[in-house]
Write an enzyme that holds these catalytic residues in place. Structure first.
Site, mmCIF file in Angstrom:
data_model
loop_
_atom_site.group_PDB
_atom_site.id
_atom_site.type_symbol
_atom_site.label_atom_id
_atom_site.label_comp_id
_atom_site.label_asym_id
_atom_site.label_seq_id
_atom_site.Cartn_x
_atom_site.Cartn_y
_atom_site.Cartn_z
ATOM 1 C CB CYS A 10 -0.669 0.197 0.854
ATOM 2 S SG CYS A 10 -0.108 -0.151 3.196
ATOM 3 C CG ASN A 13 4.600 -1.439 5.604
ATOM 4 O OD1 ASN A 13 5.420 -1.928 5.543
ATOM 5 N ND2 ASN A 13 3.514 -2.919 5.255
ATOM 6 C CB CYS A 15 -4.019 1.459 7.498
ATOM 7 S SG CYS A 15 -3.217 2.998 7.902
ATOM 8 N NE ARG A 16 -4.552 1.393 1.618
ATOM 9 C CZ ARG A 16 -4.044 2.261 0.861
ATOM 10 N NH1 ARG A 16 -5.250 2.269 -0.576
ATOM 11 N NH2 ARG A 16 -3.075 2.775 0.822
ATOM 12 C CB SER A 17 0.401 -3.791 2.709
ATOM 13 O OG SER A 17 1.028 -2.671 3.694
ATOM 14 C CG ASP A 127 -5.263 5.576 2.238
ATOM 15 O OD1 ASP A 127 -5.448 5.986 3.428
ATOM 16 O OD2 ASP A 127 -4.257 6.848 1.919
HETATM 17 P P1 4NP Z 1 -1.848 2.551 3.889
HETATM 18 O O1 4NP Z 1 -2.125 3.968 4.001
HETATM 19 O O2 4NP Z 1 -1.107 3.128 2.694
HETATM 20 O O3 4NP Z 1 -2.846 1.938 3.879
HETATM 21 O O4 4NP Z 1 -0.733 2.283 5.225
HETATM 22 C C1 4NP Z 1 -1.881 5.086 4.597
HETATM 23 C C2 4NP Z 1 -1.062 5.564 5.234
HETATM 24 C C3 4NP Z 1 0.011 6.745 5.883
HETATM 25 C C4 4NP Z 1 -0.322 8.222 4.609
HETATM 26 C C5 4NP Z 1 -1.119 7.282 3.638
HETATM 27 C C6 4NP Z 1 -2.346 6.041 3.523
HETATM 28 N N1 4NP Z 1 0.287 8.995 5.100
HETATM 29 O O5 4NP Z 1 -0.596 9.431 4.159
HETATM 30 O O6 4NP Z 1 0.723 9.170 6.049
#
Ligand code: 4NP
Length: 160
Positions: A10, A13, A15-17, A127
């Site tokens: 993702c 790294n 939240c989703r992955s 996201d």
């Molecule tokens: P992820 O979510 O891609 O599912 O881990 C996010 C985590 C952090 C950010 C964006 C999406 N960020 O902008 O810091």
């Protein structure tokens, strides 16, 4: 095929992955395939390297019996493209960012997670970072659905 290594990807790294990694690892262990299916995750971005998953992701996962606390954020590295057989991405931006740094001979390894879901027509796992707690529940619902489909697809490959 004797073994398969998959990396969920993702943006951050956190939240989703990592959620997908924990759900998939649980399914793989229950299926007694831990010795044959390697599961990891990484982000295309570098903001959260070394950090544990987002508290909201950890809390939602814990309610369903998944422990994300030992995972740490990392960024996709050049060496990953030869090491993994599949890169399972959450959305189209992840696919584009990964494709941009992926050697051409490995680009066929990049797939959207929701391709493997059944009964959910979503193209992507949205996201949840800037949204509410319900977004994290939806991520887990989608991961549980699609990872089951992914495991079924991998079983067929392992038999081949
Ligand atoms: P992820 O979510 O891609 O599912 O881990 C996010 C985590 C952090 C950010 C964006 C999406 N960020 O902008 O810091």
């Amino acid at each position: 095929m004797n073994s398969i290594a998959i990396c969920f990807v993702c943006l951050g790294n956190i939240c989703r992955s990592p959620s997908a990694e924990a759900v998939m690892r649980d399914l793989v262990e229950r299926a007694k395939l831990a010795g044959r299916i390697v599961v990891d995750s990484a982000g295309t971005g570098d903001w959260h390297i070394g950090e544990p998953p987002d508290e909201r992701a950890q809390k939602a996962a814990k309610k369903r019996g998944y422990d994300l606390s030992t995972l740490r954020g990392r960024q996709v590295a050049a060496a990953d493209f030869a090491r993994f057989d599949l890169f399972i991405v959450m959305d189209d931006a992840n696919a584009a960012a990964l494709t941009a740094i992926c050697p051409p001979e490995h680009r066929g390894k990049i797939r959207l997670l929701m391709e493997f879901a059944t009964g959910d027509d979503s193209r992507v796992v949205v996201d949840p970072y800037f949204g509410g707690e319900d977004g994290f529940e939806k991520v887990l619902d989608q991961c549980e659905n699609a990872c089951q489909g992914l495991l079924n697809a991998l079983r067929a490959q392992l038999r081949a």
